[in-house]
Design an enzyme around this catalytic site. Sequence first.
Site, PDB file in Angstrom:
ATOM      1  CE  LYS A   1      75.738  52.341  56.964  1.00 54.47           C
ATOM      2  NZ  LYS A   1      75.522  53.282  57.696  1.00 54.47           N
TER       3      LYS A   1
ATOM      4  CG  ASP B   1      69.313  58.574  40.361  1.00 50.07           C
ATOM      5  OD1 ASP B   1      69.143  58.913  39.153  1.00 50.07           O
ATOM      6  OD2 ASP B   1      69.249  59.051  41.283  1.00 50.07           O
TER       7      ASP B   1
END
Length: 175
Positions: free
Chosen positions: A43, A104
């Site tokens: 999302k 990340d």
Amino acid sequence: MERNTVGEVMITEEQIRMRAAEIGKQISEEFKNEDLLLVGILKGAVLWMADVIKNIENENMSIDFMVVSSYGASTKSSGVVKIVKDLDVDIEDKAVIIVEDIVDSGITLNYLKSYLAGRNAKIVKICTLLDKPEGRRVELAADYIGFTVPDRFIVGYGLDFDQKYRQLPYISFLK
């Protein structure tokens, strides 16, 4: 139980929109006349993707979405990539740009890039709002980077902690 609180503003909404315009223009130039598909990773990438696509000039551009999970309710990646919702369109011979909120560890995007390339995409690139190189666990470089951020747990502008803080109109971090 310790309560998470949001820190100061790291990147403003105006800075994000300006960078999205620059990246959208760059993508327009690189992929004019190409069959281009932008794949938003739900999302978190929704707000960033909306800003970027508003700035892409390409009549052959389409969008689709995937849901991919490697975090759950934790602040660290589990390292296990799970595709919850796959693409609805065929990507063979298309230029594909994966639009993500943050790179990340790199594990999820490394997996996705290989997965989509294996479906005979013409090219697969990565467009990320945020890059956190200190968090990398695999070798991976995004092709379009909004901003580089330090190794903190980032929230806001689509990024969440346990589904909270996505609605913040700026980028911040958990204290």
